[in-house]
Design an enzyme around this catalytic site. Structure first.
Site, PDB file in Angstrom:
ATOM      1  N   CYS A 135     181.665  19.943  43.777  1.00 57.46           N
ATOM      2  CA  CYS A 135     180.370  19.297  44.048  1.00 57.46           C
ATOM      3  C   CYS A 135     180.178  19.124  45.552  1.00 57.46           C
ATOM      4  O   CYS A 135     179.201  19.620  46.128  1.00 57.46           O
ATOM      5  CB  CYS A 135     180.288  17.908  43.436  1.00 57.46           C
ATOM      6  SG  CYS A 135     180.694  17.831  41.716  1.00 57.46           S
ATOM      7  N   GLU A 207     179.068  23.580  38.085  1.00 55.50           N
ATOM      8  CA  GLU A 207     178.071  23.596  39.173  1.00 55.50           C
ATOM      9  C   GLU A 207     177.070  24.727  38.929  1.00 55.50           C
ATOM     10  O   GLU A 207     175.865  24.556  39.070  1.00 55.50           O
ATOM     11  CB  GLU A 207     178.765  23.785  40.528  1.00 55.50           C
ATOM     12  CG  GLU A 207     179.328  22.512  41.119  1.00 55.50           C
ATOM     13  CD  GLU A 207     178.268  21.464  41.438  1.00 55.50           C
ATOM     14  OE1 GLU A 207     177.222  21.794  42.012  1.00 55.50           O
ATOM     15  OE2 GLU A 207     178.488  20.298  41.094  1.00 55.50           O
TER      16      GLU A 207
END
Ligand code: NSP
Length: 222
Positions: A135, A207
């Site tokens: 992230c 992601e």
């Protein structure tokens, strides 16, 4: 080679697919349709609330004061700097923070945040760092990539997004998580490193899925 460089190398195809994803490219050149960004914004606001809990857990679990301070500042940055960006975009769409908070989480938002929370809850602060690195490091890399290759003029509605994620301040948050994990890796055995590798790769895939979810405006099928 640093342990996190090895992880980054292995996740290379996933990170490259993220950069090539139409959602990411659309932020870069400003062509992303606003309804798709609006969907992302609400989901990412919910994401950041859960993400903050992970850093709070890191602070609680920290084995020393310096680590506690780092996790506390990651928590502060997320709650106050990143979420402020989302609130400003919300204002442009006429959505209040309370409305953003009350949005319904999409399946991928729930799956991804619970995946990280579980890893953080069960494991050490190094497990936590491995789970959240895609992230923080990933967004810093995408931010920098879009700043270099995209449109950062006032004409791009996503300019502020690019500027925040390409900033040195944001990059520093991922840098510290990398150092934390690299330090743990030098003192650990193969079993730990294999677990961190799996967390990092799965996090990287999530992601990618988050961009895909936003592009498709994923909803519960029933
Ligand atoms: C899905 C996702 N991943 C990472 C970030 C950066 N904290 C974010 N805002 N949203």
């Amino acid at each position: 080679m640093r342990f996190t460089d090895l992880l980054r190398q292995e996740a290379g195809p996933i990170w490259e697919a993220e950069k090539q994803h139409p959602f990411v490219r659309g932020i870069g050149d400003g062509s992303l349709p606003l309804d798709r960004f609006r969907f992302y914004l609400l989901q990412d606001y919910l994401f950041l609330i859960e993400f903050s809990r992970i850093f709070a857990l890191g602070a609680a679990r920290a084995g020393d004061l310096a680590t506690m301070q780092h996790f506390a500042s990651l928590l502060h940055e997320t709650l106050h700097t990143e979420m402020a960006l989302h609130k400003r975009y919300g204002e442009r769409f006429g959505i209040s923070p309370a409305q953003m908070e009350a949005a319904e989480p999409a399946p991928t938002t729930i799956a991804y945040t619970r995946y990280m929370l579980e890893a953080a809850w069960r494991g050490t602060t190094a497990d936590l760092a491995a789970a959240v690195l895609p992230c923080q490091w990933g967004y810093a890399e995408i931010g920098r990539h879009l700043k270099e290759t995209g449109d950062t003029s006032e004409a791009n509605p996503y300019r502020d997004w690019i500027l925040l994620y390409s900033s040195e301040e944001f990059k520093a948050t991922g840098d510290w998580l990398r150092e934390h994990l690299d330090r743990a890796a030098t003192e650990s055995g193969t079993g730990d490193r294999e677990r961190w590798r799996a967390l990092f790769l799965t996090g990287s895939r999530y992601e990618y899925l988050f961009w895909e979810m936003s592009w498709r405006q994923e909803r519960w099928p029933v």
